[in-house]
Motif scaffolding. Structure first.
Motif, PDB file in Angstrom:
ATOM      1  N   LEU A 110      60.404  91.934  28.904  1.00 20.44           N
ATOM      2  CA  LEU A 110      59.632  91.648  30.104  1.00 20.44           C
ATOM      3  C   LEU A 110      58.691  92.789  30.467  1.00 20.44           C
ATOM      4  CD1 LEU A 110      62.486  90.056  32.243  1.00 20.44           C
ATOM      5  CD2 LEU A 110      60.700  88.871  30.963  1.00 20.44           C
ATOM      6  N   HIS A 111      59.031  93.986  30.062  1.00 24.67           N
ATOM      7  CA  HIS A 111      58.192  95.133  30.393  1.00 24.67           C
ATOM      8  C   HIS A 111      56.787  94.995  29.813  1.00 24.67           C
ATOM      9  CE1 HIS A 111      56.705  99.354  29.971  1.00 24.67           C
ATOM     10  NE2 HIS A 111      57.125  99.390  31.214  1.00 24.67           N
ATOM     11  N   ALA A 112      56.644  94.175  28.783  1.00 25.71           N
ATOM     12  CA  ALA A 112      55.320  93.974  28.185  1.00 25.71           C
ATOM     13  C   ALA A 112      54.307  93.448  29.202  1.00 25.71           C
ATOM     14  CB  ALA A 112      55.432  93.006  27.007  1.00 25.71           C
ATOM     15  N   GLY A 113      54.778  92.799  30.256  1.00 25.69           N
ATOM     16  CA  GLY A 113      53.879  92.292  31.285  1.00 25.69           C
ATOM     17  C   GLY A 113      53.542  93.306  32.357  1.00 25.69           C
ATOM     18  N   PHE A 114      54.147  94.505  32.301  1.00 27.63           N
ATOM     19  CA  PHE A 114      53.978  95.477  33.381  1.00 27.63           C
ATOM     20  C   PHE A 114      53.666  96.877  32.862  1.00 27.63           C
ATOM     21  CE2 PHE A 114      56.850  92.106  34.658  1.00 27.63           C
ATOM     22  CZ  PHE A 114      56.291  91.665  35.840  1.00 27.63           C
ATOM     23  N   THR A 115      53.054  96.969  31.686  1.00 24.97           N
ATOM     24  CA  THR A 115      52.714  98.266  31.122  1.00 24.97           C
ATOM     25  C   THR A 115      51.574  98.900  31.917  1.00 24.97           C
ATOM     26  OG1 THR A 115      51.101  97.298  29.616  1.00 24.97           O
ATOM     27  CG2 THR A 115      53.376  97.515  28.802  1.00 24.97           C
ATOM     28  N   PRO A 116      51.483 100.240  31.914  1.00 29.02           N
ATOM     29  CA  PRO A 116      50.372 100.888  32.629  1.00 29.02           C
ATOM     30  C   PRO A 116      49.008 100.383  32.184  1.00 29.02           C
ATOM     31  CG  PRO A 116      52.046 102.509  32.065  1.00 29.02           C
ATOM     32  CD  PRO A 116      52.457 101.224  31.393  1.00 29.02           C
ATOM     33  N   SER A 117      48.818 100.208  30.883  1.00 29.68           N
ATOM     34  CA  SER A 117      47.515  99.728  30.403  1.00 29.68           C
ATOM     35  C   SER A 117      47.253  98.294  30.850  1.00 29.68           C
ATOM     36  CB  SER A 117      47.450  99.825  28.879  1.00 29.68           C
ATOM     37  OG  SER A 117      48.477  99.033  28.283  1.00 29.68           O
TER      38      SER A 117
ATOM     39  N   ALA B  83      44.196  97.003  33.315  1.00 31.82           N
ATOM     40  CA  ALA B  83      43.305  95.907  32.928  1.00 31.82           C
ATOM     41  C   ALA B  83      43.259  94.826  34.000  1.00 31.82           C
ATOM     42  CB  ALA B  83      43.768  95.315  31.593  1.00 31.82           C
ATOM     43  N   LEU B  84      44.341  94.691  34.744  1.00 32.83           N
ATOM     44  CA  LEU B  84      44.409  93.688  35.811  1.00 32.83           C
ATOM     45  C   LEU B  84      43.659  94.131  37.064  1.00 32.83           C
ATOM     46  CD1 LEU B  84      45.893  90.983  36.667  1.00 32.83           C
ATOM     47  CD2 LEU B  84      47.720  92.450  37.553  1.00 32.83           C
ATOM     48  N   ARG B  85      43.484  95.431  37.248  1.00 34.39           N
ATOM     49  CA  ARG B  85      42.960  95.985  38.499  1.00 34.39           C
ATOM     50  C   ARG B  85      41.619  95.374  38.938  1.00 34.39           C
ATOM     51  NH1 ARG B  85      43.852 100.729  41.503  1.00 34.39           N
ATOM     52  NH2 ARG B  85      45.432 101.377  39.988  1.00 34.39           N
TER      53      ARG B  85
ATOM     54  N   ALA C 293      57.664  97.298  40.162  1.00 33.36           N
ATOM     55  CA  ALA C 293      57.358  98.260  41.220  1.00 33.36           C
ATOM     56  C   ALA C 293      55.906  98.728  41.167  1.00 33.36           C
ATOM     57  CB  ALA C 293      58.306  99.452  41.130  1.00 33.36           C
ATOM     58  N   SER C 294      55.420  99.074  39.981  1.00 33.22           N
ATOM     59  CA  SER C 294      54.050  99.575  39.869  1.00 33.22           C
ATOM     60  C   SER C 294      53.025  98.508  40.242  1.00 33.22           C
ATOM     61  CB  SER C 294      53.788 100.070  38.453  1.00 33.22           C
ATOM     62  OG  SER C 294      54.600 101.190  38.153  1.00 33.22           O
TER      63      SER C 294
END
Length: 450
Positions: A127-134, A138-140, A395-396
């Protein structure tokens, strides 16, 4: 709970300090839980309740709360069985039977939030693949644009009826997080209203210390409707995959591929993760957004401080302080996995343990002047997102949403004002959040004396 059961539970822990009868999530405490939290912290590090959750240990201090959440040897996240399947056949219309909620239990118990050890690590890694920093960066740009669109609609609603305040919860706080988690999962836009309605039914049940049968049935209905909605999405993507087009974008595509690879064991495990993400991925963030604006406007000197220095570091600190001061998630739970001594009490295997995050976040042993709201506060983070192996995976993402919303609101309406000085807190004990937040949109400066 009948008298025989209450007597049995009381006999199990005869020397333990008790939560005051009728307190903790009474109507008064839901409006303002912090005086009771302070009394619990001052009284003892751990209390027993005969009635809450069918009998449970209550933790209110920060040190003990963090210990429970970090200790995966003595405390387990596998806690849904006695909670979901709490009724017995033949107990009347006020109870639900175990058989009646089998589908609900089978689905929710396999979500990564309620799984321990190697299975939890495996699922969390996927699931972490959906919440990586990169991925979040990209979503920002899309997120910033969506926030502006919703704020434009909020402003238009106010302009259409300028004699009335406009509700921030209805127009932004409720809508934005549902759009965001749908985007992360890769779902097409347009179904957010249905998702929120299903989530509302689930949230009522999850937040009940002693769920009523009607709440359990509605929660199961909401979860199964959400699952049917997702299953149609899975089916469409499998057809695309068979045509050689791949599983598509978003976390759903990655999870479908993981099922093919054997990293997700079966269809039920896939569905458990996606339904939980769709629900939990927006439910708490919507309360954070409302609490953020309300708390800052209720402390005008802090709002003015942000106006004078609206830099990203201070905005980040302000969001962290709201998470501590008015935490959207007020508690979490564990089960005792191994009988042991803890905080002067003997905990038995299978005992429920409730960690009062909202109480721990105002512990003077950890936070200086904890009852003071201060956006410049530094030091260790609160337990708002949990800690340890089960720390909030989103969280991020929640922080990014809140920081972008706050920056946009500060820029657009420096003179933003509360239309109702009395906050209208909703009645779900699990979530500290507002039912509505009426605002006056004023471009001029706020009077710091207001």
């Amino acid at each position: 709970m009948n008298a025989i059961t209450e007597a049995f539970l009381a006999a199990q822990h005869p020397a333990a300090p008790r939560v005051p009868e009728g307190r903790l999530w009474s109507a008064e405490d839901l409006r303002d839980p912090y005086p009771l939290y302070a009394a619990l912290r001052a009284s003892a590090p751990i209390h027993w309740s005969d009635t809450l959750f069918g009998g449970a240990w209550i933790i209110s201090r920060q040190q003990e709360a963090e210990s429970v959440l970090r200790d995966t040897q003595h405390f387990s996240a596998q806690r849904t069985g006695g909670w979901v399947m709490g009724g017995e056949p033949g107990e009347g219309e006020g109870r639900h039977s175990r058989q009646e909620l089998t589908k609900f239990q089978q689905l929710i118990s396999r979500a990564f939030l309620f799984v321990d050890g190697a299975d939890h690590a495996r699922l969390r890694g996927l699931l972490h693949a959906g919440f990586t920093p990169s991925g979040l960066e990209a979503l920002r740009p899309w997120l910033a644009q969506r926030i502006e669109q919703l704020l434009d609609a909020l402003e238009a609603a106010h302009a259409a009826r300028p004699e009335e305040p406009v509700d921030f919860i209805q127009h932004l706080a409720r809508q934005l997080p549902a759009c965001v988690i749908a985007r992360v999962l890769g779902l097409p836009p347009g179904d957010e209203a249905r998702v929120m309605a299903w989530s509302d039914e689930i949230a009522v049940f999850i937040g009940e210390p002693v769920p009523e049968a009607s709440a359990a049935r509605r929660a199961q209905r909401g979860l199964l409707l959400m699952a049917a909605f997702l299953e149609r999405e899975f089916a469409n993507r499998r057809v695309a995959q068979a045509r050689g087009e791949g599983y598509g974008e978003g976390l759903i595509g990655l999870l479908l591929q993981a099922q093919d690879d054997g990293r997700i064991t079966d269809a039920d495990e896939l569905m458990a993760q996606t339904t939980m993400l769709l629900f939990a991925g927006h439910e708490t963030t919507r309360y954070l957004l409302g609490n953020l604006v309300q708390t800052l406007l209720a402390h005008p000197e802090q709002w003015q401080r942000l106006q004078a220095q609206p830099d990203p570091a201070l905005i980040h600190a302000a969001v962290r302080e709201v998470l501590r001061y008015e935490c959207p998630v007020q508690y979490t739970g564990r089960r005792v996995a191994v009988a042991h001594e803890f905080a002067g009490q003997r905990l038995k295997r299978g005992d429920a343990v409730i960690v009062l995050i909202g109480a721990a976040n105002r512990d003077a042993e950890r936070f200086e002047q904890p009852e003071r709201f201060d956006v410049t506060r530094r030091g260790r983070a609160s337990l708002a997102f949990g800690t340890g192996a089960h720390v909030c995976i989103g969280a991020s993402l929640s922080m990014m949403e809140a920081e972008l919303v706050l920056a946009a609101v500060l820029r657009r309406w420096p003179g933003l004002r509360l239309a109702d000085a009395q906050a209208q807190w909703q009645g779900n004990p699990l979530y500290r959040g507002l039912t509505r937040l009426p605002l006056w949109l004023t471009p001029g400066q706020t009077d710091p004396r207001s």
